[in-house]
Enzyme design. Structure first.
Site, PDB file in Angstrom:
ATOM      1  N   CYS A  10       1.293 -45.168  24.991  1.00 10.10           N
ATOM      2  CA  CYS A  10       1.207 -44.719  23.598  1.00 10.10           C
ATOM      3  C   CYS A  10       1.558 -43.233  23.475  1.00 10.10           C
ATOM      4  O   CYS A  10       1.455 -42.659  22.405  1.00 10.10           O
ATOM      5  CB  CYS A  10      -0.164 -45.013  23.009  1.00 10.10           C
ATOM      6  SG  CYS A  10      -1.483 -44.122  23.834  1.00 10.10           S
ATOM      7  N   GLU A  54      -4.897 -41.201  31.176  1.00 13.07           N
ATOM      8  CA  GLU A  54      -4.245 -39.904  30.967  1.00 13.07           C
ATOM      9  C   GLU A  54      -4.766 -38.853  31.936  1.00 13.07           C
ATOM     10  O   GLU A  54      -4.217 -37.770  32.026  1.00 13.07           O
ATOM     11  CB  GLU A  54      -4.365 -39.454  29.499  1.00 13.07           C
ATOM     12  CG  GLU A  54      -5.745 -39.523  28.899  1.00 13.07           C
ATOM     13  CD  GLU A  54      -5.771 -39.281  27.392  1.00 13.07           C
ATOM     14  OE1 GLU A  54      -4.750 -38.853  26.816  1.00 13.07           O
ATOM     15  OE2 GLU A  54      -6.832 -39.510  26.791  1.00 13.07           O
ATOM     16  N   ASP A  90      -0.716 -36.430  27.852  1.00 16.84           N
ATOM     17  CA  ASP A  90      -1.695 -35.717  28.675  1.00 16.84           C
ATOM     18  C   ASP A  90      -1.475 -35.972  30.156  1.00 16.84           C
ATOM     19  O   ASP A  90      -1.658 -35.069  30.978  1.00 16.84           O
ATOM     20  CB  ASP A  90      -3.119 -36.125  28.283  1.00 16.84           C
ATOM     21  CG  ASP A  90      -3.601 -35.342  27.076  1.00 16.84           C
ATOM     22  OD1 ASP A  90      -3.440 -34.108  27.090  1.00 16.84           O
ATOM     23  OD2 ASP A  90      -4.112 -35.946  26.122  1.00 16.84           O
ATOM     24  N   HIS A 107       6.977 -25.710   6.838  1.00 13.90           N
ATOM     25  CA  HIS A 107       6.632 -26.838   5.964  1.00 13.90           C
ATOM     26  C   HIS A 107       7.871 -27.423   5.297  1.00 13.90           C
ATOM     27  O   HIS A 107       7.949 -28.615   5.047  1.00 13.90           O
ATOM     28  CB  HIS A 107       5.610 -26.385   4.917  1.00 13.90           C
ATOM     29  CG  HIS A 107       4.263 -26.130   5.504  1.00 13.90           C
ATOM     30  ND1 HIS A 107       3.477 -25.079   5.145  1.00 13.90           N
ATOM     31  CD2 HIS A 107       3.603 -26.788   6.462  1.00 13.90           C
ATOM     32  CE1 HIS A 107       2.366 -25.105   5.860  1.00 13.90           C
ATOM     33  NE2 HIS A 107       2.420 -26.131   6.659  1.00 13.90           N
TER      34      HIS A 107
HETATM   35  C1  PEP Z   1      -1.378 -38.947  25.058  1.00 12.79           C
HETATM   36  O1  PEP Z   1      -2.052 -38.096  25.627  1.00 12.79           O
HETATM   37  O2  PEP Z   1      -0.300 -39.400  25.515  1.00 12.79           O
HETATM   38  C2  PEP Z   1      -1.795 -39.495  23.754  1.00 12.79           C
HETATM   39  C3  PEP Z   1      -1.196 -40.526  23.217  1.00 12.79           C
HETATM   40  O3  PEP Z   1      -2.818 -38.894  23.118  1.00 12.79           O
HETATM   41  P1  PEP Z   1      -2.753 -37.483  22.361  1.00 12.79           P
HETATM   42  O4  PEP Z   1      -1.301 -37.113  22.224  1.00 12.79           O
HETATM   43  O5  PEP Z   1      -3.433 -37.711  21.052  1.00 12.79           O
HETATM   44  O6  PEP Z   1      -3.510 -36.607  23.292  1.00 12.79           O
HETATM   45 MG    MG Z   2      -4.073 -37.688  25.070  1.00 14.37          MG
END
Ligand code: PEP
Ligand code: MG
Length: 570
Positions: free
Chosen positions: A506, A435, A459, A194
């Site tokens: 993302c 993903e 993912d 932390h």
């Molecule tokens: C991903 O899988 O790239 C994603 C943006 O979602 P998370 O990291 O929340 O699984």
């Molecule tokens: Mg994901």
């Protein structure tokens, strides 16, 4: 002059004098008490614990608005530890049985608990021993009647100092925030401690895990902290000092240059406009995104509204959270992902253990399995759509049936709202996370059916390479640059481009400035990332020639070769 080496957890350079924080646990008086004093000694301990607990609770209630969001839950855990019988009853038992004074009994019991934590297999749990130690330090300070953290520090001091401590608890960190310090150095702690999390959110150079550094330092020693390599130099020579002053100045200039890009457009040298959006996990982070100059929210991970509690958030609570983000973004597009629970993100109180959680009832599969819960979220999203443009993003889509079922669920949520006369808007756009490899491979019908796509590389990489994204033992195999991964990304982007539909990334790759050129070369024009990464990526975009990159990347991908990032540099 001598140097010490630890783990860098907060970037930057600090050059300043040291102020050494007292470590109450190292200065504990040890003595035995008389049998008739057992009750009063236990009482002394319990009342110190009670006042520490009250102090921590008061801190949670009075947290400044700009305090790091991790602080409140950590402080709450610390106050709860003070009610734990393992700490209260067991320590009183040591006082009664062994006639130790309160401080000695507390440190003995604490050592035993910390020892138990240190033997846990899970790294996160192992580090939680630090929470026990920090709470005990606090109680010891109350017992000693000297709550002063930094005896050698006066608030009137103008010049920022570097704090040297055995450990800094989040509560200490909160106290120190006001003091304007140049850096933090601790003997204990690791990158996921932390202390590290809070130091990072304060944007100061910090190094943890320095061993027994604190015992070697006196107030006023002159220090250099290298928040990149984790090196600390004590009483440096003139030559070393001059070198670090130069590095510090160069870093300061680099940051200032980046700040100057805040209002500059994200456009490549050959005129391609790029959208840079923000990933957020809590509604209040929308303000951060706007401040960082984000073009919109590319991913709001709504599951964080559902985690860390035992009940589900109501429709009204969700409506307020989503509306807050939409309003804060002042007309910019807000992409809200429906609940992505399962695998590493679980709901409290949900004891289901899937055989293989990453391949189990996760994300959209979970939502379609719990239609009432899903409908509640969808109603909240449709209601919040009145206040601006919402894109509804469905995670873990692997089949067209799931797309159809999601659309039907949204339409039926809309009909319910209509029936009850609740105001809402139907202007939403519907998209899917790409993903699961299956949909990246056969992406064309999904592009036709949906309004937008967002590639979740975190993912996607784990499923393409069969490498658990959270397993440290196979971390070296988790390879974002694997040609198979890049081919799937390229295929998805090309299909979306041909259909004139927007496509973003993302996952973490989007915020890694070292691969920005490569992603531009794959044809990416929409990146969504943590707000702090936005300016670094913008800088790369503005220095890139998109068409030249596309040619280089395409030729490597055709041969399924690894792309050498150095060949993409300007
Ligand atoms: C991903 O899988 O790239 C994603 C943006 O979602 P998370 O990291 O929340 O699984
Ligand atoms: Mg994901």
């Amino acid at each position: 002059m001598f140097t010490a080496q630890g783990q860098a957890v907060g970037k930057g350079y600090a050059i300043a004098k040291a102020v050494v924080m007292s470590a109450a646990a190292l200065e504990v008086p040890h003595y035995r008490i008389a049998a008739e004093d057992v009750d009063s000694e236990s009482q002394r301990l319990l009342s110190a614990m009670a006042s520490t607990r009250d102090e921590l609770r008061a801190m949670v209630d009075q947290l400044p608005v700009d305090a790091p969001r991790e602080l409140a839950p950590i402080l709450t855990v610390h106050s709860l530890l003070l009610d734990d019988p393992m700490l209260t009853q067991q320590t009183c038992a040591i006082i009664a049985e062994r006639h130790y004074n309160a401080e000695w009994a507390l440190t003995s019991q604490g050592q035993m608990l910390v020892e138990q934590f240190s033997q846990m297999e899970d790294e996160y749990l192992r580090e939680r021993g630090a929470d026990v130690r920090q709470v005990i330090e606090r109680v010891l300070r109350v017992l000693a009647g000297k709550p002063a953290l930094l005896p050698g520090f006066s608030a009137a001091q103008e010049e920022p100092l570097i704090v040297v401590a055995r450990d800094i608890s989040p509560a200490d960190m909160l106290r120190l925030r006001g003091g304007h310090f140049a850096g933090f150095l601790t003997d204990l702690g690791g990158p996921t401690s932390h202390t590290a999390i809070v130091a990072r959110s304060l944007s100061v150079p910090a190094v943890v895990g320095l061993g027994s550094f604190r015992s070697l330092i006196r107030d006023g020693d002159f220090l250099i902290v290298d928040g990149f390599s984790g090196a600390v130099i004590v009483n440096p020579s003139e030559l070393v000092l001059a070198e670090y002053r130069e590095r510090q100045e160069a870093y300061r200039r680099e940051r200032a240059e980046l700040e100057a890009l805040l209002d500059a457009p994200a456009v490549t040298l050959d005129g391609i406009n790029v959208r840079l959006e923000a990933n957020i996990e809590l509604p209040e982070e929308a303000e951060l995104a706007l401040k960082a100059g984000a073009d919109g929210i590319g991913l709001f991970r709504s599951e964080f509204l559902f985690m860390g509690r035992t009940d589900l958030p109501s429709e009204q609570e969700q409506y307020e959270a989503y509306s807050r983000v939409v309003k804060a973004m002042k007309g910019k597009v807000v992409t809200i992902r429906t609940l992505d629970i399962g695998a590493d993100k679980t709901l409290d109180g949900d004891a289901t253990v899937a055989t293989n959680p990453a391949l189990g009832l996760r994300a959209i599969r979970y939502c379609l399995d719990k239609p009432e819960m899903f409908a509640t979220q969808l109603r909240a999203l449709l209601r919040a759509s009145q206040h601006g443009q919402i894109r509804i993003l469905i995670p873990m889509i692997s089949s067209m049936n799931e797309v159809h079922a999601s659309r039907q669920a949204i339409e039926s949520a809309a009909r319910e709202l209509e029936k009850s006369g609740t105001p809402f808007a139907r202007n939403y756009l519907l998209g899917a996370m790409v993903e699961v490899p299956a949909i990246a491979i056969a992406i064309e019908p999904f592009v036709q059916e949906l309004d937008f796509l967002s590639i979740g590389t975190n993912d996607l990489i784990q499923y393409v390479l069969a490498v658990d994204r959270g397993d440290a033992e196979v971390a070296s195999l988790y390879d974002p640059m694997h040609p198979a991964v890049l081919r799937l990304i390229a295929h998805t982007i090309n299909a979306a481009d041909r259909a004139g539909k927007p496509v973003a990334i993302c996952g973490e790759m989007a915020g890694d400035a070292s691969v920005t050129r490569m992603l531009l070369g794959l044809g990416l024009k929409e990146f969504s990332m943590h707000p702090q990464q936005l300016l670094d990526v913008k800088k790369e975009v503005r220095l890139s020639h998109s068409n030249a990159l596309r040619v280089k990347v395409a030729s490597a991908l055709n041969r399924a070769e690894r792309i050498d990032l150095a060949t993409l540099a300007a």
